[in-house]
Design a protein around this motif. Structure first.
Motif, mmCIF file in Angstrom:
data_model
loop_
_atom_site.group_PDB
_atom_site.id
_atom_site.type_symbol
_atom_site.label_atom_id
_atom_site.label_comp_id
_atom_site.label_asym_id
_atom_site.label_seq_id
_atom_site.Cartn_x
_atom_site.Cartn_y
_atom_site.Cartn_z
ATOM 1 N N GLY A 106 -80.125 -32.664 31.838
ATOM 2 C CA GLY A 106 -80.923 -33.367 32.689
ATOM 3 C C GLY A 106 -81.348 -34.730 32.136
ATOM 4 O O GLY A 106 -81.112 -35.780 32.764
ATOM 5 N N TRP A 107 -82.159 -34.706 30.772
ATOM 6 C CA TRP A 107 -82.462 -35.911 30.357
ATOM 7 C C TRP A 107 -81.440 -36.946 30.009
ATOM 8 O O TRP A 107 -81.478 -38.157 30.119
ATOM 9 C CB TRP A 107 -83.561 -35.624 29.257
ATOM 10 N N SER A 108 -80.323 -36.378 29.482
ATOM 11 C CA SER A 108 -79.054 -37.163 29.170
ATOM 12 C C SER A 108 -78.902 -37.971 30.293
ATOM 13 O O SER A 108 -78.428 -39.157 30.338
ATOM 14 C CB SER A 108 -77.982 -36.117 28.436
ATOM 15 N N CYS A 109 -78.723 -37.146 31.574
ATOM 16 C CA CYS A 109 -78.002 -37.853 32.842
ATOM 17 C C CYS A 109 -79.169 -38.982 32.960
ATOM 18 O O CYS A 109 -78.300 -39.935 33.597
ATOM 19 C CB CYS A 109 -77.780 -36.785 33.813
ATOM 20 N N VAL A 110 -80.115 -38.955 33.005
ATOM 21 C CA VAL A 110 -81.190 -39.896 33.453
ATOM 22 C C VAL A 110 -81.023 -41.124 32.611
ATOM 23 O O VAL A 110 -80.957 -42.143 32.988
ATOM 24 C CB VAL A 110 -82.592 -39.275 33.671
ATOM 25 N N PHE A 111 -81.226 -40.786 31.268
ATOM 26 C CA PHE A 111 -81.188 -41.768 30.295
ATOM 27 C C PHE A 111 -79.788 -42.684 30.225
ATOM 28 O O PHE A 111 -79.692 -43.895 30.267
ATOM 29 C CB PHE A 111 -81.524 -41.624 28.917
ATOM 30 N N ALA A 134 -77.519 -42.808 32.730
ATOM 31 C CA ALA A 134 -77.496 -43.803 34.006
ATOM 32 C C ALA A 134 -78.266 -44.849 33.899
ATOM 33 O O ALA A 134 -78.133 -46.136 34.336
ATOM 34 C CB ALA A 134 -78.016 -42.979 35.225
ATOM 35 N N LEU A 135 -79.467 -44.795 33.392
ATOM 36 C CA LEU A 135 -80.437 -46.092 33.086
ATOM 37 C C LEU A 135 -80.019 -47.104 32.262
ATOM 38 O O LEU A 135 -79.829 -48.214 32.471
ATOM 39 C CB LEU A 135 -81.837 -45.583 32.347
#
Length: 133
Positions: free
Chosen positions: A46-51, A53-54
């Motif tokens: 989850g956190w990897s997808c967020v970062f 994408a950012l």
């Protein structure tokens, strides 16, 4: 991203490939952090997808949002806004390729780097169950 990318769909594919590599590296980092803290693999994904994408699509996503939401009432303001974007004609395709590339990089990182993490979680769950009973 300030890289000399091609224009059109080829530039969008290049940006997607760069976002793929970013997703892979971000997942590798988050997976190491989650292992050290004892978190589940879901936190790493989850956190990897967020970062990813950012980092991978942040600037182009912001430019697309800005062009869609702000009132560019004069031709001068519109020209200034469009000059700041590398390839305004293929901005939407580039954002889509970057988001897909970042997600694919995280998924590929999950496949490559998480084999041992899943085994550790299963062993920890078995030990917790044995201690409780």
């Amino acid at each position: 991203m300030n890289l000399p990318l091609h224009f059109g769909f080829l530039g969008a594919l290049e940006a997607g490939l760069i976002a793929f590599l970013i997703g892979l590296l971000v997942y590798a980092g988050w997976q190491a952090v989650c292992r050290a803290l004892g978190w589940s693999i879901g936190h790493a994904i989850g956190w990897s997808c967020v970062f990813a994408a950012l980092i991978g699509a942040g600037v182009d996503s912001w430019n697309m949002f800005y062009l869609g939401m702000m009132k560019l009432e004069s031709p001068l303001y519109a020209r200034i806004a469009l000059q700041a974007i590398h390839d305004p004609d293929a901005l939407g395709a580039r954002v889509i390729c970057e988001l897909v590339g970042a997600g694919a990089g995280v998924v590929m990182g999950w496949q490559w780097f998480s084999r041992g993490h899943a085994k550790e979680n299963v062993l920890n769950d078995r030990e917790k169950t044995r201690i409780e009973h």
